[in-house]
Design a protein around this motif. Structure first.
Motif, short mmCIF file in Angstrom:
data_model
loop_
_atom_site.label_atom_id
_atom_site.label_comp_id
_atom_site.label_asym_id
_atom_site.label_seq_id
_atom_site.Cartn_x
_atom_site.Cartn_y
_atom_site.Cartn_z
N THR A 29 6.47 -11.21 3.30
CA THR A 29 6.00 -9.65 4.78
C THR A 29 5.05 -9.31 3.29
O THR A 29 5.19 -9.45 2.54
N ASN A 30 4.77 -8.15 3.94
CA ASN A 30 3.77 -7.16 3.17
C ASN A 30 4.13 -5.68 3.72
O ASN A 30 5.32 -5.41 4.53
N THR A 31 4.19 -4.26 3.17
CA THR A 31 4.68 -3.26 2.92
C THR A 31 3.70 -2.47 3.25
O THR A 31 2.73 -2.40 2.07
N LEU A 32 4.25 -1.28 4.09
CA LEU A 32 3.11 0.13 3.54
C LEU A 32 4.04 0.96 3.67
O LEU A 32 4.89 1.26 4.48
N ASN A 33 3.62 1.87 2.58
CA ASN A 33 4.59 3.18 2.42
C ASN A 33 3.70 4.37 2.55
O ASN A 33 2.45 4.77 1.90
N ILE A 34 4.24 5.21 3.68
CA ILE A 34 3.58 6.40 3.55
C ILE A 34 4.42 7.65 3.48
O ILE A 34 5.17 7.25 3.96
N SER A 35 4.20 8.76 2.63
CA SER A 35 4.91 9.85 1.93
C SER A 35 4.67 11.21 2.29
O SER A 35 3.14 10.90 2.18
N ALA A 36 5.49 12.10 3.24
CA ALA A 36 4.50 13.26 3.15
C ALA A 36 3.68 14.04 1.60
O ALA A 36 4.89 13.28 0.55
N VAL B 136 7.09 -0.96 7.17
CA VAL B 136 6.92 0.27 6.93
C VAL B 136 7.82 1.15 7.06
O VAL B 136 8.39 1.11 7.58
N ASN B 137 6.87 1.83 5.66
CA ASN B 137 8.55 3.11 5.44
C ASN B 137 8.18 4.09 5.62
O ASN B 137 7.31 4.71 4.25
N LEU B 138 8.47 5.18 6.05
CA LEU B 138 7.37 6.56 6.44
C LEU B 138 8.86 7.50 5.88
O LEU B 138 10.20 7.55 6.47
N THR B 139 8.10 8.71 4.86
CA THR B 139 9.18 9.43 3.93
C THR B 139 8.56 10.73 4.41
O THR B 139 7.45 11.16 4.29
N SER B 140 9.58 11.48 5.40
CA SER B 140 8.89 13.02 5.80
C SER B 140 9.57 13.77 3.96
O SER B 140 10.39 13.66 3.63
N GLY B 141 8.66 15.26 3.87
CA GLY B 141 8.70 15.95 3.07
C GLY B 141 9.03 17.53 3.35
O GLY B 141 8.41 17.82 4.82
N ALA B 142 9.72 18.00 2.67
CA ALA B 142 9.76 19.82 3.25
C ALA B 142 8.57 20.25 3.50
O ALA B 142 7.84 19.82 2.29
N ILE C 201 1.14 -1.24 0.22
CA ILE C 201 -0.17 0.46 0.04
C ILE C 201 1.25 0.87 -0.09
O ILE C 201 1.77 1.03 1.33
N ASN C 202 0.61 2.23 -1.26
CA ASN C 202 1.19 4.09 -1.48
C ASN C 202 0.41 4.31 -1.19
O ASN C 202 -0.29 4.53 -1.58
N ILE C 203 1.07 5.75 0.31
CA ILE C 203 0.16 6.89 0.80
C ILE C 203 0.28 7.71 0.05
O ILE C 203 1.81 8.19 1.00
N GLN C 204 0.82 8.07 -0.75
CA GLN C 204 1.83 8.85 -1.53
C GLN C 204 0.74 10.39 -1.89
O GLN C 204 0.59 10.69 -2.66
N ALA D 51 0.71 13.31 3.17
CA ALA D 51 -0.19 12.40 3.63
C ALA D 51 -1.05 12.55 4.69
O ALA D 51 -0.21 13.10 6.19
N PHE D 52 -2.11 12.81 5.05
CA PHE D 52 -3.19 12.76 6.21
C PHE D 52 -3.47 11.71 6.35
O PHE D 52 -4.51 11.59 5.49
N ILE D 53 -3.11 11.30 7.45
CA ILE D 53 -4.36 10.17 7.68
C ILE D 53 -5.24 10.37 8.71
O ILE D 53 -4.78 10.58 9.99
N GLY D 54 -6.49 9.90 9.15
CA GLY D 54 -7.01 10.07 9.44
C GLY D 54 -8.16 9.09 10.08
O GLY D 54 -8.94 8.03 9.85
N GLY D 55 -7.41 8.44 11.47
CA GLY D 55 -8.01 6.89 11.73
C GLY D 55 -6.83 6.36 12.06
O GLY D 55 -5.63 6.33 12.30
#
Length: 272
Positions: free
Chosen positions: A174-181, A199-205, A136-139, A183-187
């Protein structure tokens, strides 16, 4: 029964019970041998609007009776538009009523850059048995559960559930969840411990984020890795399966808003 090698692209507005629904259902009588329901190599893209009273985008493989199996594999779902759903925004489900057999959800990719607002769960991918090599990619964009479907008891934005290794304690798959700034996750973010989700979390300027994962009972990511141009604040120190809360704050805002330093201090204190 099978649904294979299709491409569905929405650029307009879909309104109904389900926006885009692909389903394979197989049934045999007792003793007649196994049935297999397969959904494979389909591509579903929403570039428009989906307003559904139930699921926005739904892939479902179900099989019934003796030695029945269901398989969902190598499908791609992309949401660049908006989804409003009375139940789940995007759902991938393999489930069978059987004496023996197995359910497989493998090598599927869900990518969201748009908006998903659902009354139950934003994105859910589930197998009664095997859940392997799904991503799952949350871009950017947003994934929100209003929680109104179950009275707000547990609003779930993202859920991955199943067994990566078929009810064993090994972690070969395994399975993978990628979330990148930004992104807004409500819940809630619920990742089944048996699904071995990395899980891979990527911040952004120019963006501040605050993401929390459920780590109680059956819910626990296998690992959490952080990266990006903005440093991370992590509850309980360095990222690990024992850390469930991750936050960033945009440092460029300090020059124009000195008071945000105090806000940052309060936020970090609240995470300790």
């Amino acid at each position: 029964a099978s649904v294979s090698h299709n491409e569905v692209v929405n650029t307009g507005t879909l309104t109904g019970v389900s926006g885009i629904h692909l389903e394979a259902y197989g049934e045999t009588s007792w003793g007649a041998g196994g049935s297999i329901s397969v959904i494979d190599h389909n591509r579903v893209v929403n570039n428009g609007k989906i307003n559904a009273s139930y699921d926005g985008i739904y892939l479902s493989a179900r099989a019934n009776n003796f030695y029945a199996s269901s398989v969902i594999t190598n499908n791609t779902i992309i949401n660049n538009g908006s989804i409003k759903a009375g139940y789940n925004g995007i759902e991938v489900l393999a489930s069978s009523n059987r004496v023996d057999g197995a359910d497989y959800v493998t090598n599927n990719v869900i990518t969201n850059t748009g908006s998903i607002i659902a009354d139950n769960m934003g994105i859910v991918i589930h197998s009664d048995d095997f859940l392997r090599d799904n991503t799952i990619n949350i871009q950017g964009g947003k994934v929100v559960s209003t929680g109104t479907y179950d009275g707000g008891v547990t609003p779930v934005a993202i859920r991955m559930s199943g067994y990566s290794n078929g009810n064993t304690n090994h972690d070969y798959f395994t399975n993978t969840l990628n979330i990148s700034a930004p992104a807004f996750i409500g819940g809630h973010i619920q990742l089944n411990g048996d699904a071995n989700v990395n899980v891979n979390l990527t911040s952004g300027a120019s963006h501040s984020d605050h993401w929390t994962f459920d780590t109680n009972g059956d819910w626990n990511p296998k690992s959490v890795t952080t990266s990006g141009s903005v440093p991370w604040f992590v509850r309980d120190g360095l990222p690990s399966t024992h850390s469930n809360e991750f936050a960033t704050i945009d440092p460029t805002a300090f020059a124009n808003a000195p008071s945000q330093i105090a806000d940052t201090t309060r936020m970090v204190s609240a995470m300790n």
